[in-house]
Design an enzyme around this catalytic site. Structure first.
Site, mmCIF file in Angstrom:
data_model
loop_
_atom_site.group_PDB
_atom_site.id
_atom_site.type_symbol
_atom_site.label_atom_id
_atom_site.label_comp_id
_atom_site.label_asym_id
_atom_site.label_seq_id
_atom_site.Cartn_x
_atom_site.Cartn_y
_atom_site.Cartn_z
ATOM 1 N N MET A 255 1.719 4.069 9.293
ATOM 2 C CA MET A 255 1.120 4.475 8.055
ATOM 3 C C MET A 255 0.488 6.089 7.792
ATOM 4 S SD MET A 255 -2.948 2.917 7.762
ATOM 5 C CE MET A 255 -2.319 1.191 7.084
ATOM 6 N N TRP B 93 -13.748 -1.557 0.236
ATOM 7 C CA TRP B 93 -12.355 -2.192 0.643
ATOM 8 C C TRP B 93 -12.671 -3.362 1.650
ATOM 9 C CZ3 TRP B 93 -12.392 -3.147 5.602
ATOM 10 C CH2 TRP B 93 -11.438 -2.832 6.632
ATOM 11 N N HIS C 161 -5.489 9.200 7.317
ATOM 12 C CA HIS C 161 -6.373 9.701 5.885
ATOM 13 C C HIS C 161 -7.511 9.309 5.738
ATOM 14 C CE1 HIS C 161 -6.149 6.187 3.954
ATOM 15 N NE2 HIS C 161 -5.021 5.775 3.911
ATOM 16 N N ARG D 73 -11.225 7.916 4.987
ATOM 17 C CA ARG D 73 -11.366 6.586 3.207
ATOM 18 C C ARG D 73 -11.362 7.405 2.164
ATOM 19 N NH1 ARG D 73 -11.557 2.004 3.834
ATOM 20 N NH2 ARG D 73 -11.893 1.716 6.075
ATOM 21 N N GLU E 154 -9.676 -9.096 0.635
ATOM 22 C CA GLU E 154 -8.607 -9.563 -0.638
ATOM 23 C C GLU E 154 -7.441 -10.077 0.312
ATOM 24 O OE1 GLU E 154 -7.541 -5.609 0.010
ATOM 25 O OE2 GLU E 154 -9.375 -6.060 -0.241
ATOM 26 N N ASP E 155 -7.467 -9.799 1.060
ATOM 27 C CA ASP E 155 -6.129 -10.501 2.316
ATOM 28 C C ASP E 155 -6.279 -11.473 3.210
ATOM 29 O OD1 ASP E 155 -4.378 -8.201 1.576
ATOM 30 O OD2 ASP E 155 -5.086 -6.886 2.780
ATOM 31 N N ASP F 144 0.217 -1.661 -0.168
ATOM 32 C CA ASP F 144 0.233 -0.242 0.047
ATOM 33 C C ASP F 144 0.659 1.037 0.184
ATOM 34 O OD1 ASP F 144 -2.277 -1.907 0.004
ATOM 35 O OD2 ASP F 144 -2.758 -1.316 1.929
ATOM 36 N N ASP G 275 0.647 3.928 1.573
ATOM 37 C CA ASP G 275 0.890 4.411 2.208
ATOM 38 C C ASP G 275 1.749 3.725 3.703
ATOM 39 O OD1 ASP G 275 -1.469 2.351 3.473
ATOM 40 O OD2 ASP G 275 -2.459 4.115 3.583
#
Length: 369
Positions: free
Chosen positions: A312, A282, A315, A317, A285-286, A220, A222
């Site tokens: 991280m 969101w 931020h 969403r 998938e992981d 990712d 971030d």
């Protein structure tokens, strides 16, 4: 009559004097060039001529200009000295040095790092700070052979400021880790729901079109590591790298967690048919990937909590990346869908490829939910 004889004698005398003067000048010039000629130049052209007719014919001269040995090395004849046709000296030309493999671990690592996001990052500064990079965000060590060829894949949309921080911190880290690597930012075109997993599949596919990578880091944009001993490379088992994030109090949120930053070799990735393509929005998938790895008999490797610390960038969403309401239902059926939903069924269209010194950005149309 006497005057005529005297004139002839005088003419010959003067001619002899002039001739002697020319000879003296010739000798002086020859001596000058002899004394000033470099000993290295003499070595280049000196031949021991025990075989007097070895280079007499023009055919022999042409053939002797280059000599190729069994190992493929070609040597100019002017660098060799012969006796009876045998080489007795190899002069001036040196064999190129054969680089050894980079050490493990890299001696350039410094350990814990200070990672801050309070000051903005200027990309011009990042360019100047990484002069060894070549176009496309590519780098490899100059003094050793990297142990792995690593493609780093970043799913991306509307995160320009986060990307600046990532490039600022990660390029120096990856170079100290002595990796042969390339950075691939895979940007989803349009405003439809974001699909992180499918973008990662695209990055894997596009990177292999450019180079024979054997390791893939899925990151990712971030997440920044806080210790360069957390090496961005693959191991004998799939590896989870962001194991201790500040977002979760520097703890692993749950045992099956495989999100943030992960590493898989090309063999491991192909064995599970890559990421699923049907997780829009969101989450989920992981966990699907974790299931795929388990179903294929693999285990997750992780660094220690201290070395695996990450920060991280905070931020809110993103729009069009709301939680996927179907994620739990899809995770339950991973075993049934993994062989058909993944790299084998991947469909997309490349819209644009941008090459920068810091990265390769590939904008793609991946369709709609």
């Amino acid at each position: 009559m006497k005057e005529s004889v005297l004139l002839n004698v005088g003419f010959f005398t003067k001619s002899c004097v002039v001739l002697m003067c020319l000879c003296v000048v010739h000798l002086i010039v020859a001596l000058f060039f002899y004394l000033t000629e470099s000993p290295m130049t003499f070595t280049n052209y000196r031949l021991i001529q025990s075989d007097s007719d070895q280079f007499h014919s023009q055919t022999h001269r042409t053939a002797a200009l280059g000599i190729q040995y069994d190992n493929g090395t070609e040597v100019d004849v002017n660098t060799l000295i012969y006796t009876n046709g045998s080489v007795i000296k190899y002069d001036l030309v040196e064999e190129p040095a054969v680089l050894e493999s980079c050490p493990e671990p890299s001696p350039l690592l410094v350990g814990p790092l200070r990672v801050e996001f309070s000051e903005p990052v200027n990309l011009d500064m990042v360019h100047k700070g990484n002069p060894q990079l070549v176009m496309g965000g590519r780098y490899k060590p100059s003094d050793c052979v990297a142990l792995q060829k690593v493609a780093i894949i970043i799913p991306f949309r509307n995160r320009g400021e986060h990307l600046k921080y990532w490039l600022h911190y990660l390029h120096p880290i990856l170079q100290r880790q002595q990796l042969d690597y390339g950075i691939y930012v895979i940007q989803q075109d349009g405003e439809d729901t974001f699909n992180r997993a499918k973008l990662l599949n695209v990055g894997y596919t596009e990177a292999l079109k450019e180079y024979d990578y054997d390791c893939f880091i899925f990151s990712d944009v971030d997440i920044i590591p806080m210790d360069d001993r957390n090496t961005y490379k693959c191991s004998s088992q799939p590896r989870h790298l962001s194991v201790s994030m500040d977002k979760f109090g520097f703890k692993l949120p749950y045992k099956q967690y495989f999100g943030g930053v992960s590493a898989m070799s090309i063999e491991q990735f192909q064995k599970i048919n890559g990421f699923p393509n049907n997780y829009w929005g969101w989450g989920g998938e992981d966990d699907d990937i974790f299931n795929r790895l388990v179903f294929r008999g693999m285990k997750i490797s992780r660094p220690s909590g201290d070395i695996g610390k990450c920060r991280m960038i905070r931020h809110s969403r993103d729009e069009k990346n709301e939680p996927n309401p179907q994620r739990f239902k899809r995770i339950v059926h991973t075993r049934q869908t993994m062989d058909t939903d993944g790299i084998k069924s991947l469909r997309y269209k490349v819209i644009d490829i941008e090459k920068d010194q810091l990265f390769t950005k590939i904008t793609v149309d991946i369709g709609k939910p």
